[in-house]
Motif scaffolding. Sequence first.
Motif, mmCIF file in Angstrom:
data_model
loop_
_atom_site.group_PDB
_atom_site.id
_atom_site.type_symbol
_atom_site.label_atom_id
_atom_site.label_comp_id
_atom_site.label_asym_id
_atom_site.label_seq_id
_atom_site.Cartn_x
_atom_site.Cartn_y
_atom_site.Cartn_z
ATOM 1 N N THR A 32 -32.273 36.874 9.976
ATOM 2 C CA THR A 32 -31.462 36.137 8.727
ATOM 3 C C THR A 32 -30.548 34.883 9.642
ATOM 4 O O THR A 32 -30.337 34.691 10.593
ATOM 5 C CB THR A 32 -31.008 36.602 7.504
ATOM 6 O OG1 THR A 32 -29.082 37.345 8.564
ATOM 7 C CG2 THR A 32 -31.240 37.972 7.453
ATOM 8 N N SER A 34 -26.938 32.238 9.163
ATOM 9 C CA SER A 34 -25.826 32.194 7.546
ATOM 10 C C SER A 34 -25.645 31.209 7.713
ATOM 11 O O SER A 34 -26.179 30.131 8.141
ATOM 12 C CB SER A 34 -24.273 32.428 8.847
ATOM 13 O OG SER A 34 -23.995 31.466 9.834
ATOM 14 N N PRO A 35 -24.566 31.023 6.504
ATOM 15 C CA PRO A 35 -24.753 29.210 5.829
ATOM 16 C C PRO A 35 -24.161 28.615 6.601
ATOM 17 O O PRO A 35 -24.404 27.188 6.636
ATOM 18 C CB PRO A 35 -22.772 29.438 5.091
ATOM 19 C CG PRO A 35 -23.494 31.105 4.586
ATOM 20 C CD PRO A 35 -23.847 31.667 5.916
ATOM 21 N N ASP A 36 -23.487 28.859 8.315
ATOM 22 C CA ASP A 36 -23.430 27.749 9.424
ATOM 23 C C ASP A 36 -24.778 27.361 10.068
ATOM 24 O O ASP A 36 -24.039 26.567 10.821
ATOM 25 C CB ASP A 36 -22.063 27.916 10.199
ATOM 26 C CG ASP A 36 -21.522 29.414 11.014
ATOM 27 O OD1 ASP A 36 -23.219 29.829 10.459
ATOM 28 O OD2 ASP A 36 -20.833 28.846 11.287
ATOM 29 N N GLY A 37 -25.375 28.265 10.207
ATOM 30 C CA GLY A 37 -26.559 27.862 10.436
ATOM 31 C C GLY A 37 -26.538 29.080 11.515
ATOM 32 O O GLY A 37 -27.952 29.051 12.308
ATOM 33 N N SER A 65 -25.173 40.475 3.920
ATOM 34 C CA SER A 65 -24.073 39.089 3.060
ATOM 35 C C SER A 65 -25.130 37.960 3.566
ATOM 36 O O SER A 65 -24.633 37.200 2.924
ATOM 37 C CB SER A 65 -23.004 39.132 4.222
ATOM 38 O OG SER A 65 -22.166 38.855 3.793
ATOM 39 N N GLN A 66 -25.650 37.299 4.820
ATOM 40 C CA GLN A 66 -26.333 36.407 4.824
ATOM 41 C C GLN A 66 -27.356 36.339 3.394
ATOM 42 O O GLN A 66 -27.754 34.867 2.943
ATOM 43 C CB GLN A 66 -26.419 36.566 6.287
ATOM 44 C CG GLN A 66 -25.934 36.084 7.160
ATOM 45 C CD GLN A 66 -26.111 36.193 8.800
ATOM 46 O OE1 GLN A 66 -27.335 36.414 8.981
ATOM 47 N NE2 GLN A 66 -25.819 35.923 9.693
ATOM 48 N N ARG A 68 -27.328 37.236 1.111
ATOM 49 C CA ARG A 68 -26.486 36.252 -0.966
ATOM 50 C C ARG A 68 -26.621 34.899 -1.066
ATOM 51 O O ARG A 68 -27.014 34.416 -1.597
ATOM 52 C CB ARG A 68 -25.074 37.449 -1.052
ATOM 53 C CG ARG A 68 -25.369 38.784 -1.720
ATOM 54 C CD ARG A 68 -24.054 39.106 -1.886
ATOM 55 N NE ARG A 68 -23.953 40.002 -0.771
ATOM 56 C CZ ARG A 68 -22.676 40.956 -0.183
ATOM 57 N NH1 ARG A 68 -22.102 40.181 -0.981
ATOM 58 N NH2 ARG A 68 -22.716 41.598 -0.219
ATOM 59 N N THR A 69 -26.057 34.721 0.100
ATOM 60 C CA THR A 69 -26.106 32.616 1.138
ATOM 61 C C THR A 69 -27.287 32.303 0.404
ATOM 62 O O THR A 69 -27.317 31.441 0.132
ATOM 63 C CB THR A 69 -25.069 32.421 1.158
ATOM 64 O OG1 THR A 69 -25.377 33.061 2.579
ATOM 65 C CG2 THR A 69 -23.739 33.354 0.879
ATOM 66 N N ASP A 70 -27.935 32.968 1.275
ATOM 67 C CA ASP A 70 -29.248 32.539 2.360
ATOM 68 C C ASP A 70 -29.957 33.362 2.277
ATOM 69 O O ASP A 70 -30.480 34.209 3.229
ATOM 70 C CB ASP A 70 -29.752 31.682 3.222
ATOM 71 C CG ASP A 70 -30.164 30.953 2.997
ATOM 72 O OD1 ASP A 70 -31.981 30.937 2.716
ATOM 73 O OD2 ASP A 70 -30.505 30.118 4.543
ATOM 74 N N ARG A 94 -38.998 35.511 1.197
ATOM 75 C CA ARG A 94 -37.263 35.405 0.590
ATOM 76 C C ARG A 94 -37.455 37.326 0.487
ATOM 77 O O ARG A 94 -37.744 37.287 -0.104
ATOM 78 C CB ARG A 94 -37.526 34.188 -0.597
ATOM 79 C CG ARG A 94 -36.954 33.174 -0.931
ATOM 80 C CD ARG A 94 -36.918 31.911 -1.430
ATOM 81 N NE ARG A 94 -36.573 30.731 -1.340
ATOM 82 C CZ ARG A 94 -35.856 29.663 -0.636
ATOM 83 N NH1 ARG A 94 -34.709 30.700 -0.018
ATOM 84 N NH2 ARG A 94 -35.827 28.529 -0.685
#
Length: 158
Positions: A32, A34-37, A65-66, A68-70, A94
């Motif tokens: 997965t 994170s939002p910051d890549g 957690s990851q 959920r955002t991506d 996905r």
Amino acid sequence: MTVTQRRGRRIMMTGTERDTYLAEQRTCRVATVSPDGRPHAGALWFAWDGTSLWLYSITRSLRWSQLRTDPRIAVVVDDGVEYGELRGVELSGRAVPVGEAPRTGAPCPELDGPERLFARKYFETDAMPHDGRHAWLRLTPQAVTSWDFRKLAGPRTA
């Protein structure tokens, strides 16, 4: 869905080979982001129903957690020690949460099949144990790539 494998057609698994392989293997590696890549990879148990890969993940994990955002996910199932024994499948797409999170066992007809497969594979029973910490993620892959290097020893075909 299978990605056309440049140079890899000779070692690509057939659909039946892939389904058998995924039914037999016990551990996958899930990636997965994170939002910051920042990437994250971890091992999980899974069930394959012939169409989707079902992952039973702790809901308080970094993975959950990851996602959920991506919701983008890549999963690799592989084995082999020597080069000529290497084989595996990569699935990507996905992740979609299914059922309650965390799962306590409330009726969810969509999970009847995956939970039966999972319980038979890992617990040798039809009854899925629920601990109130895990929940289901379904990956219906948008791309699948496979390899079986044992095929390199066989006769060459066009």
